[in-house]
Design a protein around this motif. Structure first.
Motif, PDB file in Angstrom:
ATOM      1  N   GLU A   6      19.109  -7.675  35.553  1.00  0.00           N
ATOM      2  CA  GLU A   6      18.268  -6.791  35.058  1.00  0.00           C
ATOM      3  C   GLU A   6      18.685  -5.232  36.164  1.00  0.00           C
ATOM      4  O   GLU A   6      18.833  -5.513  37.329  1.00  0.00           O
ATOM      5  N   SER A   7      18.836  -4.672  34.553  1.00  0.00           N
ATOM      6  CA  SER A   7      18.350  -2.846  35.374  1.00  0.00           C
ATOM      7  C   SER A   7      17.627  -2.069  34.581  1.00  0.00           C
ATOM      8  O   SER A   7      17.638  -2.304  33.227  1.00  0.00           O
ATOM      9  N   SER A  21      18.521  -3.315  30.400  1.00  0.00           N
ATOM     10  CA  SER A  21      19.695  -4.350  30.448  1.00  0.00           C
ATOM     11  C   SER A  21      20.127  -5.037  31.318  1.00  0.00           C
ATOM     12  O   SER A  21      19.289  -5.216  32.267  1.00  0.00           O
ATOM     13  N   CYS A  22      20.495  -6.061  30.451  1.00  0.00           N
ATOM     14  CA  CYS A  22      21.279  -7.004  31.339  1.00  0.00           C
ATOM     15  C   CYS A  22      23.032  -7.642  31.602  1.00  0.00           C
ATOM     16  O   CYS A  22      23.454  -7.741  30.254  1.00  0.00           O
ATOM     17  N   ALA A  23      22.918  -7.758  32.934  1.00  0.00           N
ATOM     18  CA  ALA A  23      24.660  -8.629  32.475  1.00  0.00           C
ATOM     19  C   ALA A  23      24.805  -9.860  32.605  1.00  0.00           C
ATOM     20  O   ALA A  23      23.934 -10.026  33.628  1.00  0.00           O
ATOM     21  N   ARG A  74      22.867  -7.185  21.336  1.00  0.00           N
ATOM     22  CA  ARG A  74      23.413  -7.019  23.124  1.00  0.00           C
ATOM     23  C   ARG A  74      25.257  -6.536  22.528  1.00  0.00           C
ATOM     24  O   ARG A  74      25.163  -6.714  21.469  1.00  0.00           O
ATOM     25  N   ASP A  75      25.610  -7.205  24.161  1.00  0.00           N
ATOM     26  CA  ASP A  75      27.636  -6.752  23.506  1.00  0.00           C
ATOM     27  C   ASP A  75      27.676  -7.960  23.579  1.00  0.00           C
ATOM     28  O   ASP A  75      28.148  -8.267  24.843  1.00  0.00           O
ATOM     29  N   LYS A  78      31.198  -7.496  25.920  1.00  0.00           N
ATOM     30  CA  LYS A  78      30.744  -6.559  27.541  1.00  0.00           C
ATOM     31  C   LYS A  78      30.041  -7.573  27.824  1.00  0.00           C
ATOM     32  O   LYS A  78      29.470  -7.623  29.629  1.00  0.00           O
ATOM     33  N   ASN A  79      29.159  -8.791  27.205  1.00  0.00           N
ATOM     34  CA  ASN A  79      28.163  -9.641  27.907  1.00  0.00           C
ATOM     35  C   ASN A  79      27.381  -8.986  28.779  1.00  0.00           C
ATOM     36  O   ASN A  79      26.412  -8.595  29.778  1.00  0.00           O
ATOM     37  N   TRP A  80      26.818  -8.154  28.046  1.00  0.00           N
ATOM     38  CA  TRP A  80      25.093  -7.325  27.709  1.00  0.00           C
ATOM     39  C   TRP A  80      24.169  -7.644  27.172  1.00  0.00           C
ATOM     40  O   TRP A  80      24.482  -7.700  25.893  1.00  0.00           O
ATOM     41  N   TYR A  82      20.435  -5.463  25.755  1.00  0.00           N
ATOM     42  CA  TYR A  82      19.572  -4.797  26.429  1.00  0.00           C
ATOM     43  C   TYR A  82      17.742  -5.061  25.559  1.00  0.00           C
ATOM     44  O   TYR A  82      18.227  -5.469  24.381  1.00  0.00           O
ATOM     45  N   CYS A  98      15.338 -11.614  32.638  1.00  0.00           N
ATOM     46  CA  CYS A  98      16.690 -11.293  31.674  1.00  0.00           C
ATOM     47  C   CYS A  98      16.352 -13.118  31.400  1.00  0.00           C
ATOM     48  O   CYS A  98      16.292 -13.664  32.989  1.00  0.00           O
TER      49      CYS A  98
END
Length: 125
Positions: A6-7, A21-23, A74-75, A78-80, A82, A98
């Protein structure tokens, strides 16, 4: 094994906005339900929002306390994932996590197998 990072947390005044955001590391990201939970000091982990979206179906769910203020998205390329948080209140202050699970959207945190390390959100009054 899905890894989540997370960020985007921070300090904001009442009425302000933040975007978390979460990758995700998983290449089959699109098959997972993604969710945000939060935990304030001395309180249990609380469901915030969840989303599943594939080429054939989509589903989102929000906690009543954030409906109309927060938006999960979500994307899948890009595997994100939000969490856009608007009109923030002091009671939104918590560590936000997340989480990911295979399967449908659910709000029970015990149903999520994968978790990020959390990011602090503090809303000052």
């Amino acid at each position: 094994q899905v890894q989540l990072v997370e960020s985007g947390g921070g300090l904001v005044q009442t009425g302000g906005s933040l975007r978390l955001s979460c990758a995700a590391s998983e290449r089959t990201f699109g098959t997972y339900t993604m969710a945000w939970f939060r935990q304030a000091p001395g309180k249990e982990r609380e469901f915030v929002a969840a989303i599943f979206r594939s080429w054939s179906s989509s589903s989102t769910e929000y906690a009543d306390s954030v409906k109309g203020r927060f938006t999960i998205s979500r994307d899948n390329v890009k595997n994100w994932v939000y969490l856009q948080m608007n009109s923030l209140k002091p009671e939104d202050t918590a560590v936000y996590y997340c989480a990911a699970r295979r399967g449908t959207v659910v709000s029970n945190h015990h149903e999520y197998a994968y978790w990020g390390q959390g990011t602090q959100v503090t809303v000052s009054s």
